[in-house]
Motif scaffolding. Structure first.
Motif, PDB file in Angstrom:
ATOM      1  N   ILE A   1      40.204 143.500  26.770  1.00  0.00           N
ATOM      2  CA  ILE A   1      41.369 142.607  26.827  1.00  0.00           C
ATOM      3  C   ILE A   1      41.595 141.946  25.475  1.00  0.00           C
ATOM      4  O   ILE A   1      42.733 141.856  24.987  1.00  0.00           O
ATOM      5  CB  ILE A   1      41.173 141.551  27.929  1.00  0.00           C
ATOM      6  CG1 ILE A   1      41.275 142.206  29.305  1.00  0.00           C
ATOM      7  CG2 ILE A   1      42.216 140.442  27.801  1.00  0.00           C
ATOM      8  CD1 ILE A   1      40.984 141.271  30.458  1.00  0.00           C
ATOM      9  N   VAL A   2      40.509 141.490  24.853  1.00  0.00           N
ATOM     10  CA  VAL A   2      40.654 140.839  23.549  1.00  0.00           C
ATOM     11  C   VAL A   2      41.113 141.847  22.501  1.00  0.00           C
ATOM     12  O   VAL A   2      42.056 141.591  21.740  1.00  0.00           O
ATOM     13  CB  VAL A   2      39.322 140.182  23.120  1.00  0.00           C
ATOM     14  CG1 VAL A   2      39.420 139.675  21.678  1.00  0.00           C
ATOM     15  CG2 VAL A   2      38.962 139.043  24.051  1.00  0.00           C
ATOM     16  N   TYR A   3      40.466 143.011  22.478  1.00  0.00           N
ATOM     17  CA  TYR A   3      40.744 143.989  21.425  1.00  0.00           C
ATOM     18  C   TYR A   3      42.141 144.590  21.554  1.00  0.00           C
ATOM     19  O   TYR A   3      42.897 144.628  20.581  1.00  0.00           O
ATOM     20  CB  TYR A   3      39.684 145.086  21.471  1.00  0.00           C
ATOM     21  CG  TYR A   3      39.800 146.097  20.349  1.00  0.00           C
ATOM     22  CD1 TYR A   3      39.682 145.700  19.018  1.00  0.00           C
ATOM     23  CD2 TYR A   3      40.019 147.446  20.614  1.00  0.00           C
ATOM     24  CE1 TYR A   3      39.771 146.616  17.986  1.00  0.00           C
ATOM     25  CE2 TYR A   3      40.105 148.371  19.582  1.00  0.00           C
ATOM     26  CZ  TYR A   3      39.983 147.951  18.278  1.00  0.00           C
ATOM     27  OH  TYR A   3      40.082 148.854  17.259  1.00  0.00           O
ATOM     28  N   PHE A   4      42.479 145.033  22.755  1.00  0.00           N
ATOM     29  CA  PHE A   4      43.787 145.672  22.948  1.00  0.00           C
ATOM     30  C   PHE A   4      44.883 144.659  23.272  1.00  0.00           C
ATOM     31  O   PHE A   4      46.032 144.821  22.858  1.00  0.00           O
ATOM     32  CB  PHE A   4      43.703 146.711  24.079  1.00  0.00           C
ATOM     33  CG  PHE A   4      42.769 147.840  23.775  1.00  0.00           C
ATOM     34  CD1 PHE A   4      43.063 148.765  22.789  1.00  0.00           C
ATOM     35  CD2 PHE A   4      41.573 147.983  24.465  1.00  0.00           C
ATOM     36  CE1 PHE A   4      42.200 149.813  22.501  1.00  0.00           C
ATOM     37  CE2 PHE A   4      40.710 149.025  24.185  1.00  0.00           C
ATOM     38  CZ  PHE A   4      41.019 149.945  23.204  1.00  0.00           C
ATOM     39  N   GLY A   5      44.516 143.609  24.001  1.00  0.00           N
ATOM     40  CA  GLY A   5      45.511 142.616  24.396  1.00  0.00           C
ATOM     41  C   GLY A   5      46.073 141.848  23.227  1.00  0.00           C
ATOM     42  O   GLY A   5      47.299 141.683  23.100  1.00  0.00           O
ATOM     43  N   VAL A   6      45.195 141.373  22.353  1.00  0.00           N
ATOM     44  CA  VAL A   6      45.665 140.610  21.196  1.00  0.00           C
ATOM     45  C   VAL A   6      46.497 141.497  20.274  1.00  0.00           C
ATOM     46  O   VAL A   6      47.527 141.067  19.738  1.00  0.00           O
ATOM     47  CB  VAL A   6      44.465 140.006  20.436  1.00  0.00           C
ATOM     48  CG1 VAL A   6      44.930 139.337  19.145  1.00  0.00           C
ATOM     49  CG2 VAL A   6      43.722 138.996  21.310  1.00  0.00           C
ATOM     50  N   SER A   7      46.075 142.748  20.114  1.00  0.00           N
ATOM     51  CA  SER A   7      46.847 143.668  19.261  1.00  0.00           C
ATOM     52  C   SER A   7      48.232 143.922  19.831  1.00  0.00           C
ATOM     53  O   SER A   7      49.212 144.063  19.081  1.00  0.00           O
ATOM     54  CB  SER A   7      46.088 144.988  19.110  1.00  0.00           C
ATOM     55  OG  SER A   7      44.848 144.786  18.450  1.00  0.00           O
TER      56      SER A   7
END
Length: 227
Positions: free
Chosen positions: A75-81
């Motif tokens: 979530i952090v890696y793909f969501g923030v991107s």
């Protein structure tokens, strides 16, 4: 079927293994420091006077503790991107680990705070200590001292769990091992080496935490209480 162990091929990649181990330790150190601060803040919020803030902190803790770490990392890696704020694998892994361990730290520290006798708090009120002074001198030091062994175990487990960060190509030890075994076709030897490396890092972390305890809790050291 006969299989002969040959460690020469994976050991030839020792600079990469060393770099991966260093990245693992850097991830763990960053997550430990910032996760501890986040956890203490949430613990104080949950035991504070603001009902609204306590509910927000409780919601965060329950959400993190009841979802997989791997999903949180994704979530952090793909969501923030996807929000137009691309982050590197190391940064995303660090953020996810901080968020994760902060929730567990919050519950551990809260248990320590709840263990403080009510009489000590009443004594602090009698000598007109402010809320911050009470927290600083009466509540937090003994609370953290009491739960320090649990915090130590949690942060060592965090270091071991950081291997999951290899799923987003963070160049920590497990990711390096995956690359080495694909190059050398020596999976057993590679992961045996990595297992020994994680064991050594765990022992080093426990030794560092023990030294911190010797400096931070002199009263317990004088009494000879195990940490």
């Amino acid at each position: 079927m006969h299989y002969s162990l040959d460690f020469s091929a994976p050991l030839a990649y020792w600079p990469d293994l060393l770099a991966g181990a260093w990245t693992t330790l850097a991830l763990s150190l960053s997550a430990t420091v910032f996760g501890f601060l986040l956890g203490v803040f949430c613990a104080l919020t949950k035991t504070g006077r603001s009902v609204w803030l306590a509910r927000v902190a409780s919601g965060y803790v329950e959400l993190i503790r009841n979802t997989p770490l791997l999903v949180q990392i994704f979530i952090v890696y793909f969501g923030v991107s996807s929000l137009g704020l691309p982050v590197g694998a190391f940064t995303a892994a660090t953020i996810a680990l901080v968020i994760n361990v902060g929730a567990y730290t919050s519950e551990i520290v809260r248990a320590g705070i709840d263990s403080i006798p009510r009489g000590q708090l009443e004594a602090a009120e009698c000598i007109a200590l402010s809320r911050w002074q009470t927290l600083r001198h009466v509540v937090l030091p003994p609370a953290i001292e009491r739960v320090y062994p649990a915090l130590t175990s949690q942060y060592v487990l965090l270091m071991l769990a950081s291997s999951i960060c290899s799923q987003i190509s963070a160049e920590e030890l497990t990711a390096v091992a995956n690359r080495i075994q694909s190059d050398t076709f020596r999976s057993v030897e590679t992961y045996l080496i990595v297992a020994v490396a994680y064991l050594l890092m765990s022992l080093v972390m426990r030794a560092v935490f023990w030294l911190v305890a010797q400096l931070a809790f002199p009263r317990r050291r004088r009494l000879g209480t195990p940490l």
